[in-house]
Design a protein around this motif. Structure first.
Motif, short mmCIF file in Angstrom:
data_model
loop_
_atom_site.label_atom_id
_atom_site.label_comp_id
_atom_site.label_asym_id
_atom_site.label_seq_id
_atom_site.Cartn_x
_atom_site.Cartn_y
_atom_site.Cartn_z
N UNK A 240 86.95 71.51 82.04
CA UNK A 240 87.35 72.81 82.57
C UNK A 240 86.16 73.70 82.91
N UNK A 241 84.95 73.29 82.54
CA UNK A 241 83.77 74.09 82.89
C UNK A 241 82.97 73.48 84.03
N UNK A 242 83.43 72.37 84.56
CA UNK A 242 82.72 71.68 85.63
C UNK A 242 83.23 72.19 86.97
N UNK A 243 82.45 73.05 87.60
CA UNK A 243 82.90 73.64 88.86
C UNK A 243 82.97 72.61 89.98
N UNK A 244 82.15 71.57 89.93
CA UNK A 244 82.12 70.58 91.01
C UNK A 244 83.48 69.91 91.18
N UNK A 245 84.14 69.60 90.08
CA UNK A 245 85.45 68.97 90.16
C UNK A 245 86.49 69.89 90.78
N UNK A 320 95.72 75.83 82.44
CA UNK A 320 94.36 75.66 81.92
C UNK A 320 93.76 76.98 81.47
N UNK A 321 94.03 78.06 82.18
CA UNK A 321 93.51 79.37 81.78
C UNK A 321 94.05 79.78 80.42
N UNK A 322 95.32 79.51 80.19
CA UNK A 322 95.92 79.86 78.91
C UNK A 322 95.49 78.91 77.79
N UNK A 323 95.37 77.63 78.11
CA UNK A 323 95.03 76.65 77.08
C UNK A 323 93.55 76.69 76.71
N UNK A 324 92.69 76.96 77.69
CA UNK A 324 91.24 76.99 77.46
C UNK A 324 90.69 78.35 77.88
N UNK A 325 90.85 79.36 77.05
CA UNK A 325 90.41 80.71 77.44
C UNK A 325 88.89 80.82 77.48
N UNK A 326 88.42 81.70 78.37
CA UNK A 326 87.00 81.99 78.41
C UNK A 326 86.17 81.11 79.29
N UNK A 327 86.79 80.42 80.28
CA UNK A 327 86.04 79.55 81.19
C UNK A 327 86.08 80.17 82.59
N UNK A 328 84.92 80.59 83.07
CA UNK A 328 84.84 81.27 84.36
C UNK A 328 85.25 80.36 85.52
N UNK A 329 85.00 79.05 85.37
CA UNK A 329 85.34 78.10 86.44
C UNK A 329 86.82 78.15 86.78
N UNK A 331 88.94 80.69 86.46
CA UNK A 331 89.27 81.91 87.19
C UNK A 331 88.72 81.87 88.61
N UNK A 332 87.55 81.28 88.78
CA UNK A 332 86.98 81.14 90.12
C UNK A 332 87.87 80.24 90.98
N UNK A 333 88.38 79.18 90.37
CA UNK A 333 89.26 78.28 91.12
C UNK A 333 90.56 78.99 91.49
N UNK A 334 91.12 79.75 90.57
CA UNK A 334 92.36 80.46 90.88
C UNK A 334 92.13 81.47 92.02
N UNK A 335 90.97 82.11 92.00
CA UNK A 335 90.65 83.06 93.06
C UNK A 335 90.63 82.36 94.42
N UNK A 336 90.01 81.18 94.45
CA UNK A 336 89.92 80.45 95.72
C UNK A 336 91.30 80.00 96.19
N UNK A 337 92.12 79.51 95.25
CA UNK A 337 93.46 79.05 95.61
C UNK A 337 94.30 80.20 96.16
#
Length: 456
Positions: A240-245, A320-329, A331-337
């Motif tokens: 969940x922290x790997x932005x490339x994926x 994923x945001x709810x299950x793994x809180x505190x990962x900027x990746x 939120x960035x993905x949700x913003x793009x979607x």
């Protein structure tokens, strides 16, 4: 241990031959590595092969690497002659130890072009090099060159073949074989990229190569892109922290939306059968929670399929945001979607104006309601519901325990509207104690207010 130059030459020549012999005797070697051994303690070869894993004792590297390096440079400077077999062995040894040595890859390109080297053999060598050096840029570059060489061969064969695939003409059979070969290459590249991404975090080179493969080997094949979107679902859920994926998922989503928006084919291109690809999507016209499948929507199938893609991606983000809180990746993905969704709805203009469309997803309307989606009463937008359907990974529902873990009371919006995004963010802020999660949620909310609101 050898000390004189003659003894060192004899030693490294034997090691090079041992490596070459190991590949000839065991063609299924799938991984290479170094064995930490400061000095030679036994009178035996430093090459160790156990269960298809090839290891090189570290003490011999200081002798082996300079030897093969100098041999190759002397050959390129035309100061020393090497036959083709010797070149193959020396470049193989050198690249397994230092895959970012461009000259060695260039020599192998020349061998491949003159027919002295099989392209499949070079793909195999680069695959092994990536098991030890998964981020090696030169290895990925050479791999793309080899794939392009194979594609050029396919194109030359296709240009000389005029018969349809159903025909019994030998050229048609050859075309079918090439098509199957291309499919196998795509699957192979996806596996290599996935393994490299697991070995090295945020492996941008591996994910960029994966994008290149789809752009050049599966361009316009909606089924392949959709299968990829499903196949990387488990991977991003565990990284969940790997932005490339997640960047790769953004690429897939954008390509699917683009192809579906301009393609004249129906949504069955994704959900139906294909000549070379097997669909993994259930053929039932109803989902597990009784909602109607978009593939069988009475209105435009392509339009409904895009809605489903956005819905599923937003659902993944919420989980994923709810299950793994505190990962900027995440939120960035949700913003793009959501930005893709916002741009797509504005391009569609289903209501004839620039306002954000209140598009209903996955049959939240009464099945008998035939009104246009835009005519849904505004009050429906505010209604929220708990989604109780287990998240599906490649068409297989997760166990109930995983479902409970992934869903902890977050309300998933029926509609991807600005108002419902605010409701989602507020539910996060009200229930979360993680300070980083709150900061990311506030930043996302500010982005919605400043960017999306200004464009709506």
């Amino acid at each position: 241990m050898a000390e004189s130059k003659e003894e060192v030459d004899v030693l490294v020549q034997r090691v090079v031959k041992d490596i070459s012999s190991a590949f000839k005797r065991h063609p299924n070697i799938d991984e290479i590595g170094l064995i930490q051994c400061p000095e030679a303690r036994y009178n035996r070869s430093p090459i160790v092969l156990v269960e298809n894993k090839l290891g090189v004792e570290s003490w011999c590297i200081k002798f082996l690497l300079p030897y093969v390096h100098n041999k190759l440079l002397l050959y390129r400077q035309r100061k020393h002659w090497l036959d083709r077999e010797a070149l193959v062995d020396i470049t193989c040894t050198l690249l397994l130890l230092n895959p970012d040595f461009t000259t060695a890859w260039n020599v192998r390109k020349e061998l491949l072009q003159c027919g002295a080297l099989n392209p499949e053999r070079d793909l195999y060598l680069s695959k092994l090099a990536l098991t030890k050096f998964p981020k090696s840029p030169e290895t990925w570059i050479h791999r793309r060159w080899v794939l392009q060489h194979i594609l050029d061969q396919f194109s030359s064969v296709a240009q000389t073949t005029e018969q349809p695939v159903e025909s019994e003409h030998p050229d048609a059979e050859r075309t079918l074989l090439l098509s199957n070969h291309l499919n196998r290459l795509i699957h192979q590249e996806m596996k290599v990229c996935s393994d490299a991404a697991c070995r090295y975090p945020s492996n941008y080179n591996a994910w960029s190569h994966r994008i290149w493969v789809l752009q050049h080997m599966a361009k316009g094949n909606i089924k392949v892109f959709h299968d990829e979107l499903s196949s990387v679902h488990p991977w991003v859920s565990m990284h969940v922290s790997d932005h490339s994926g997640f960047h790769y998922r953004q690429f897939l989503l954008k390509e699917l939306i683009t192809e579906l928006s301009r393609s004249s084919s129906s949504a069955s291109t994704i959900f139906g059968s294909s000549q070379h690809w097997t669909s993994t999507v259930p053929s039932s016209s109803h989902l597990a929670n009784g909602e109607r499948s978009l593939a069988y929507s009475p209105s435009g199938e392509r339009f409904a399929t895009v809605l489903q893609l956005f819905y599923q991606e937003t659902e993944l983000c919420s989980d994923l945001i709810e299950t793994f809180p505190g990962h900027e990746t995440l939120w960035s993905h949700r913003r793009h979607v959501y930005y893709l969704w916002h741009q797509w709805t504005q391009d569609q203009h289903p209501c004839g104006d620039g306002r954000e469309s209140e598009l209903n997803l996955l049959g939240t309307n009464d099945p008998g309601d035939t009104r246009p989606t835009c005519a849904i009463h505004e009050g429906n937008v505010d209604r929220q519901r708990h989604v109780s359907v287990p998240m599906e990974v490649d068409g297989v529902s997760l166990p109930d325990c995983d479902s409970k873990r992934l869903r902890r009371g977050i309300l998933l919006p029926n509609h991807l509207t600005l108002q419902n995004e605010h409701i989602f963010v507020n539910s996060i802020l009200d229930s979360c104690c993680n300070p980083e999660q709150k900061n990311f949620a506030l930043a996302y909310k500010k982005w919605l207010d400043t960017v999306i609101s200004a464009q709506s």
